[in-house]
Design an enzyme around this catalytic site. Structure first.
Site, mmCIF file in Angstrom:
data_model
loop_
_atom_site.group_PDB
_atom_site.id
_atom_site.type_symbol
_atom_site.label_atom_id
_atom_site.label_comp_id
_atom_site.label_asym_id
_atom_site.label_seq_id
_atom_site.Cartn_x
_atom_site.Cartn_y
_atom_site.Cartn_z
ATOM 1 N N CYS A 165 0.852 -1.179 0.000
ATOM 2 C CA CYS A 165 0.000 0.000 0.000
ATOM 3 C C CYS A 165 0.895 1.238 0.000
ATOM 4 C CB CYS A 165 -0.922 0.012 1.216
ATOM 5 S SG CYS A 165 -1.969 1.493 1.325
ATOM 6 N N ASP A 364 -10.392 17.223 21.633
ATOM 7 C CA ASP A 364 -10.195 16.457 20.394
ATOM 8 C C ASP A 364 -11.060 15.201 20.470
ATOM 9 O OD1 ASP A 364 -9.302 15.327 18.053
ATOM 10 O OD2 ASP A 364 -7.356 14.715 18.845
ATOM 11 N N CYS A 390 -11.749 15.488 13.600
ATOM 12 C CA CYS A 390 -11.533 14.687 12.394
ATOM 13 C C CYS A 390 -12.769 14.643 11.504
ATOM 14 C CB CYS A 390 -11.105 13.267 12.767
ATOM 15 S SG CYS A 390 -12.336 12.375 13.751
#
Length: 440
Positions: A165, A364, A390
């Site tokens: 990957c 967060d 995120c």
């Protein structure tokens, strides 16, 4: 009814990187297409029972077409770097050239804020891919008496075998083979596996999910495999089978051993970039930062750096993550005091009377955001709030709560540590403005 073939012109990009063709019947989404391109696509027939379009993964009806051919390519198209691109569901934007990609990803933050009624400047996107992702999860499956590991194809549960990957950190180069070797020991039991591999300072840290508890015989087999594969640590469902070396990650002056399968920022540069933006905001504060609260603290990526300048109270629901943070703090030189508190901030957020003792609050949260905690912060007198997220949608929602409570956004910065995906991190810096009088 059978599928139909059409030729479409792509008008714009969607939030997930799809090309969107605006037609009289409504928008049609085409993966791997770019604005300005003329494409030939296959459009699935409506459901024969309901007559409605297929539903997306979110449950909403949408017209989605499969790309057959690009009749007129865009100048913004580039050659993907991975041979599995369009088959593997991990990456969605390798066909976009860099400028288009960066503008689209930044615009996703601008759009989310605009929809929330927030009109504020957004910084240029910061590339935080670095050397690549330091954590990866492979899916293990047995089919026709053959074992395979890989990633899932887009919008399906079909496994795409993977032996390399390009978005992974070089330290994970042998991770596919390690995952396959371990899968071969467990897949004969018949259960599909999720094999998470993390690159640590001491080597590969592996946590396997899906098998269930291990008896003594299996534990001996897995211990031998960890030795043969030279793993730092091997766990099953978070239960440590063997730890040959401390699976540490450097965080500021601390060295943290995260719990097996515990949360970690996707890239090392991503973590460093987010922490740098947090520290810059504290350094630019109008008053000296003496006490800070780090909410949803995890195992300490912010707390261990904030403690270089101020006392920190770290709050997190995971006891194992807090224990890892505490051990790292006690072994790190020159840090100010870090205290920890195990607490579910979704159900029991810190209240204004608790928050008001801090000069700065950093939060967060997971993808769901920090709605309940944001409401309490909005009622507090904390002079500096730094939100890290995120998910652009929940970030915009939480930012709106802070703004309506009297906070002013000083800086909004998108950070890209998930290259070739639609995910983007956002850091927002908010300062306390004059508290507005609320209507009764």
């Amino acid at each position: 009814m059978s599928d139909t073939t059409q030729v479409l012109t792509i008008n714009r990009l969607g939030a997930r990187g799809d090309g969107i063709a605006d037609t009289p019947e409504g928008p049609i989404y085409v993966s791997y297409a770019l604005p300005g391109e003329v494409v030939r696509v296959s459009i699935p027939a409506p459901d024969p029972h309901t007559g409605r379009a297929a539903r997306s993964s979110t449950g909403r009806a949408e017209a989605r077409a499969t790309l057959i051919a690009i009749e007129t390519p865009s100048a913004q198209r580039q050659t993907p770097e991975c041979a599995l691109y369009t088959r593997c569901g991990g990456c969605t934007t390798q066909h976009m050239e860099e400028t288009t990609y960066r503008e689209w990803k930044r615009e996703s933050v601008v759009t989310a804020l605009t929809r929330a009624g927030i009109n504020t400047p957004v910084d240029a996107l910061i590339d935080a891919h670095g050397t690549g992702r330091r954590r990866v999860t492979f899916h293990g499956r047995r089919k026709n008496d053959e074992d395979a590991i890989g990633f899932m194809a887009a919008r399906t549960h079909a496994l795409v075998p993977v032996d390399h990957c390009p978005v992974l950190d070089p330290d994970l180069a042998r991770a596919p083979q390690v995952a396959l070797d371990l899968a071969k020991l467990l897949l004969p039991k018949g259960k599909p596996l999720d094999i998470q591999v993390t690159a640590t300072d001491a080597g590969l840290d592996v946590d396997i999910r899906g098998h269930g508890p291990a008896g003594e015989a299996l534990r001996r087999i897995l211990t031998g495999a960890a030795e043969r594969l030279d793993l730092a640590r091997l766990s099953l469902h978070g239960d440590r089978i063997v730890e040959r070396h401390a699976a540490t990650i450097a965080m500021g002056r601390g060295r943290v051993t995260p719990p097996p399968g515990g949360f970690l920022q996707s890239t090392a540069l991503g973590e460093e970039t987010l922490a740098r933006l947090v520290m810059e905001a504290c350094a630019a504060a109008s008053t000296r930062i003496r006490r800070t609260a780090d909410l949803f603290a995890g195992c300490g990526p912010f707390a261990l750096r904030l403690a270089e300048i101020a006392e920190v109270h770290a709050v997190e629901s995971g006891a194992a993550a807090l224990a890892a943070l505490d051990r790292a703090f006690r072994a790190a030189p020159g840090l100010r005091r870090i205290t920890t508190e195990e607490r579910d901030l979704f159900r029991r957020p810190l209240l204004p009377m608790e928050l008001n003792q801090y000069d700065a609050v950093v939060f967060d949260p997971p993808r769901a955001g920090a709605e309940a905690q944001s409401h309490e912060i909005a009622k507090s007198k904390v002079p500096l709030v730094i939100a890290v997220s995120c998910d652009v949608g929940t970030f915009a929602r939480d930012a709106k709560i802070l703004i309506e409570g009297g906070y002013t956004p000083q800086r909004i910065t998108p950070v890209d540590q998930f290259r070739h995906s639609s995910h983007v991190e956002t850091v927002g810096v908010f300062t306390r403005a004059e508290i507005k009088k609320r209507r009764r």
